[in-house]
Design an enzyme around this catalytic site. Sequence first.
Site, mmCIF file in Angstrom:
data_model
loop_
_atom_site.group_PDB
_atom_site.id
_atom_site.type_symbol
_atom_site.label_atom_id
_atom_site.label_comp_id
_atom_site.label_asym_id
_atom_site.label_seq_id
_atom_site.Cartn_x
_atom_site.Cartn_y
_atom_site.Cartn_z
ATOM 1 N N GLY A 390 0.832 -1.199 0.000
ATOM 2 C CA GLY A 390 0.000 0.000 0.000
ATOM 3 C C GLY A 390 0.860 1.239 0.000
ATOM 4 N N PRO A 391 0.250 2.411 -0.067
ATOM 5 C CA PRO A 391 1.009 3.664 -0.102
ATOM 6 C C PRO A 391 1.741 3.920 1.212
ATOM 7 C CG PRO A 391 -1.350 4.087 0.060
ATOM 8 C CD PRO A 391 -1.203 2.626 -0.153
ATOM 9 N N PRO A 392 2.703 4.849 1.204
ATOM 10 C CA PRO A 392 3.468 5.144 2.428
ATOM 11 C C PRO A 392 2.582 5.734 3.522
ATOM 12 C CG PRO A 392 4.563 6.033 0.467
ATOM 13 C CD PRO A 392 3.202 5.605 0.038
ATOM 14 N N GLY A 393 2.943 5.426 4.762
ATOM 15 C CA GLY A 393 2.305 6.069 5.904
ATOM 16 C C GLY A 393 0.987 5.487 6.353
ATOM 17 N N GLY A 395 0.680 2.487 7.909
ATOM 18 C CA GLY A 395 0.856 1.623 9.076
ATOM 19 C C GLY A 395 1.301 0.215 8.767
ATOM 20 N N SER A 713 -13.250 4.373 -15.300
ATOM 21 C CA SER A 713 -14.423 4.572 -14.440
ATOM 22 C C SER A 713 -15.250 5.801 -14.802
ATOM 23 C CB SER A 713 -13.987 4.652 -12.972
ATOM 24 O OG SER A 713 -13.157 5.761 -12.762
ATOM 25 N N LYS A 756 -14.537 6.451 -3.274
ATOM 26 C CA LYS A 756 -15.403 7.284 -4.116
ATOM 27 C C LYS A 756 -16.701 7.649 -3.392
ATOM 28 C CE LYS A 756 -13.684 5.421 -8.511
ATOM 29 N NZ LYS A 756 -13.997 4.600 -9.697
#
Length: 817
Positions: A390-393, A395, A713, A756
């Site tokens: 997942g993205p940084p930060g 956890g 989308s 979303k």
Amino acid sequence: MSNHKILTIDNLSLQEFDSEAELIPLLTPEDEEEMNNEELPVSLPILPLRNTVLFPGVVIPISAGRDKSIKLINDANAGGKIIGVVSQINEEDEDPSKDDIHKIGTVARILRVLKMPDGNVTVILQGKKRFEIDEVVSEEPYMTASIKEVSEERPDENDSEFTAILDSVKELAIQIIKESPNIPSEATFAIKNIESQSFLINFVSSNMNLSVKEKQGLLSINGLKERALETLRYMNVELQKLELKNDIQSKVRFDLDQQQREYFLHQQMKTIQEELGGVSQEEEMDEMGQKAKTKKWDEKTQKHFEKELSKMRRMNPQSPDFGIQRNYLELFLELPWGEYSKDKFDLKHAQKVLDKDHFGLDEVKKRMIEHLAVLKLRNDMKSPIICLTGPPGVGKTSIGRSVAEALGREYVRISLGGLRDEAEIRGHRKTYIGAMPGRIIQSLKKAGTSNPVFILDEIDKLSSGNSGDPSSALLEVLDPEQNNAFYDNFLEMGYDLSKVMFIATSNNMAAIQPALRDRMEVIKMSGYTIEEKVEIAKRHLFPKQLEAHGLTSKDLTIGKKQLEKIVEGYTRESGVRNLETKIAQVIRNAAKAVAMEEEYNKKVTDEDIVKVLGVPRLERDKYENNDVAGVVTGLAWTSVGGDILFIESLISEGKGALTITGNLGNVMKESATIALEYIKANAKKLGLAIELFQKYNIHLHVPEGATPKDGPSAGIAMLTSLVSLLTQKKVKKSLAMTGEITLRGKVLPVGGIKEKILAAKRAGIKEIILCHENKSDIDEIKEEYLEGLTFHYVKEMSEVLAIALTDQNVKNAKTLK
């Protein structure tokens, strides 16, 4: 003047100088007589020198950088080439006045001027006669002064004492040249060939290692005999210093040689003692043998250790291999072979620990609790190998510590970012000096158990180099079928890693080697929603920063509304690292007020936030009205969360061209093309004349053109926008939509539904159109996030248009013929 051989003394070349060659002369008696007969001018331009003294007859190079000095040199060089040279009293003065210079100086002739690339000027000067400044006439554009000659008192030609002094000066000069390593031996030739008495004294005085003050003192002595005596005194001091320095260096060399000899003898004696008795090494090896008996080793491991210990007993204690073997056996004994910490099977406690440290992350927590449950039922289960991506930060790394606490296991972590040497994982072979085990074995030694929670941080940042591919070395570590006998090159024995719970973290799964990725159970961790960030800030970040800044909840509190303002207005990230920084800024402002006993709001207000953090620059879009044809609200998803997206279209007379703008990727452009072709194919059903597509150009645009956008989308939003434009019908109020379209008129599911939906709710949207297959995504979202929203699930494009478009025309509707 006669030619002389080139000599270098203290980086000064000594040769004859004439107009056709770059030569610097040694002064002869004839030259000296000619120089003494020259008459001095009444006044001269005065050149102050910072850190040197010019003596009569001596040639020195001077580097000039001050504007006044450069102008003086240029003017004099263009004129009579005669200047007065004096030394500054304080060399730090940039623009010395008449009070900042010595009164006694030397008349000098400019032999050559060289312009340097940096703008400075190097001038070669030859001293002529001593002079005394009578009066400074002017100081601009450079100093000019009236001068008078200072006569030199010479001793009688038959003065035997003076002759002896000169001989001593020559002898000492030659001795100094021999003692000094920095002066070439050829300088002896120059000293021996100086015939002029005064030039000998001046030459030696100029080249001695004296301060400007000491050299100025020599220049100021009128009597040649007295000056020679003073020079001789300085030379004696210089010679004594050189001799003392050389004696010290010789003694140091002797001491080092003596120490080396003693060390060699000591080593020989130690070797003989070891061969005769070997008491210390034997005791150490016996202790190792006794410690080995307490280990829970299998027969194979026990035999291997005894073999290696026996090998150590036969080694020479002074050989490098002995030290490596000792390190090897010490590691072998310190590793936790068969030692496991007892797992806690209290599932409620484990859930409580995970919830305490991390808000959200339900999928990760669920997987950990499932593992605990199975482990409780079947005690010999192999530990899973999980990869949190997942993205940084968000956890990923910190959850490993919580898992270790929940399980009651030790926690170890190694960072793999930038690792390019396979030996960091597998270790070095013992044949290398300085060999060490790999990080896996070292970490287990540090943990003290064979079943820790082991974090492999940034596994996607591994790189390969000339020393092998560490990601390939990890294949064995992370394979549950092989890691029960992990082979470390240094250990030379299989080590059981099957009970270790490996948790890898990554930001980009695509960067991980496919074979390595296949060995891990991937759990995707999306970025936190606004609501989750607010809750994390309230539960964890704000209390943590209060404590870090020496405050308590009595000193400062903050509401959810203010936390949401910080999240939405000042951060744009997947995790909460920047959010914590912003919260810390707000708390620091309050801490300053407390420390300075100033008044402040104990509950953070919106005004406090703007005062500390400035005006918000990241305000999110809000829903706009539906009074314009062709404007539809879509939903977007990025790594930092969801957002609404406006699709705009415009029609103008032309030849049926479709223009697409807004920094869109290929997939979005294809969606626009598909939407238009679908409308053309179904023009009659939609009540549109086919001629419209030949008479009008259509422009489709997605605002915020600086931001790259792509993905399928926005398909149904583009379709609705174009139909609204061509029919001039209003789009239903407070409606947003997301879904992919096909040429057959189908609506396909898309991702990022949770983000979303939350973005739509924040923007004031009331109704949302989704693909029917996305209903399962809605079921996974907490009900509290769905309050106030109505969902329309569709399968066909016709259903989308039936829901989205009203029967009313927009204001000022165009008539399309």
